[in-house]
Design a protein around this motif. Structure first.
Motif, PDB file in Angstrom:
ATOM      1  N   THR A  71      85.785 -34.416 -41.520  1.00  0.00           N
ATOM      2  CA  THR A  71      86.121 -32.870 -42.183  1.00  0.00           C
ATOM      3  C   THR A  71      85.001 -32.032 -42.614  1.00  0.00           C
ATOM      4  O   THR A  71      84.801 -30.823 -42.220  1.00  0.00           O
ATOM      5  N   SER A  72      84.163 -32.944 -43.289  1.00  0.00           N
ATOM      6  CA  SER A  72      82.872 -32.400 -43.703  1.00  0.00           C
ATOM      7  C   SER A  72      81.889 -31.893 -42.556  1.00  0.00           C
ATOM      8  O   SER A  72      81.404 -30.840 -42.793  1.00  0.00           O
ATOM      9  N   TRP A  73      81.917 -32.745 -41.690  1.00  0.00           N
ATOM     10  CA  TRP A  73      81.018 -32.315 -40.395  1.00  0.00           C
ATOM     11  C   TRP A  73      81.600 -30.928 -39.759  1.00  0.00           C
ATOM     12  O   TRP A  73      80.819 -30.205 -39.321  1.00  0.00           O
ATOM     13  N   TRP A  74      82.950 -30.871 -39.806  1.00  0.00           N
ATOM     14  CA  TRP A  74      83.614 -29.956 -39.114  1.00  0.00           C
ATOM     15  C   TRP A  74      83.368 -28.526 -39.933  1.00  0.00           C
ATOM     16  O   TRP A  74      83.018 -27.512 -39.367  1.00  0.00           O
ATOM     17  N   ARG A  75      83.438 -28.747 -41.108  1.00  0.00           N
ATOM     18  CA  ARG A  75      83.144 -27.466 -41.854  1.00  0.00           C
ATOM     19  C   ARG A  75      81.482 -27.241 -42.035  1.00  0.00           C
ATOM     20  O   ARG A  75      81.428 -25.936 -42.057  1.00  0.00           O
ATOM     21  N   ARG A  76      80.654 -27.869 -41.804  1.00  0.00           N
ATOM     22  CA  ARG A  76      79.209 -27.542 -41.679  1.00  0.00           C
ATOM     23  C   ARG A  76      78.550 -27.213 -40.215  1.00  0.00           C
ATOM     24  O   ARG A  76      77.717 -26.299 -40.461  1.00  0.00           O
ATOM     25  N   ARG A  77      79.397 -27.470 -39.308  1.00  0.00           N
ATOM     26  CA  ARG A  77      78.734 -27.485 -38.041  1.00  0.00           C
ATOM     27  C   ARG A  77      79.190 -26.124 -37.364  1.00  0.00           C
ATOM     28  O   ARG A  77      80.459 -25.815 -37.375  1.00  0.00           O
TER      29      ARG A  77
END
Length: 183
Positions: A71-77
């Motif tokens: 989820t964190s990666w999805w928000r940042r990328r």
């Protein structure tokens, strides 16, 4: 003590990494990203090993790290275009309509918001109960139900827009059992 922890961790990785990699793939939709996600989750799990207390707490912790990190990666990328050196083939079918439908359905799943996607993956692919899913995602059972219902409604809507009917409706009123068998 450090040797004992290292040995326990090695045993955990050898016995559970395949299942965790599958979950990571289902969350990301890309094998390379899934492998990166799994490595990150295993690193965080190793660092928290002593805090976890019992071996029974390790896998739920690792799955939770997978979900929150994804989820964190999805928000940042940025998820736009990806450059490539060659153009993909315009049409290449393997002759199986089911595979095309499954691929299209996976694109729909990947288009869902991260929490809805996580609920579907944990409930239907990892076969967790609503309570287990809620505990793993740190949300209420009601939120699991509502997020799951919204995700399934969105998938049905997208399938209808593409002119696809759910597999169950092709068998009349009969339900499909796990593995595709008709009940």
């Amino acid at each position: 003590m450090a040797d004992r922890i290292d040995e326990q961790f090695r045993e955990f990785v050898s016995s559970r990494s395949a299942a965790l990699l599958r979950t990571a793939y289902l969350l990301t939709g890309d094998w390379a990203n899934a492998e990166d996600l799994l490595q990150t989750a295993l690193t965080k799990t190793y660092l928290a090993w002593l805090r976890l207390g019992t071996i029974d707490a390790v896998e739920p912790y690792a799955r939770r790290v997978l979900v929150t990190t994804a989820t964190s990666w999805w928000r940042r990328r940025w998820h736009g275009e990806k450059p490539t050196g060659s153009l993909p083939e315009t049409s290449g079918t393997d002759g199986a309509d089911e595979r095309a439908e499954r691929d299209l359905l996976w694109r729909f799943v990947l288009g869902l918001p991260p929490r809805q996607r996580a609920v579907l993956v944990l409930r239907f692919y990892e076969d967790l109960t609503e309570a287990e899913t809620a505990r793993l995602l740190d949300i209420s059972v009601g939120t699991v139900k509502s997020q799951g219902a919204r995700a399934l409604a969105a998938l049905r809507r997208r399938m209808a827009e593409e002119g696809l009917e759910p597999a169950a409706s092709r068998f009349g009123s009969k339900e499909l059992a796990p593995g595709g068998a008709v009940r």
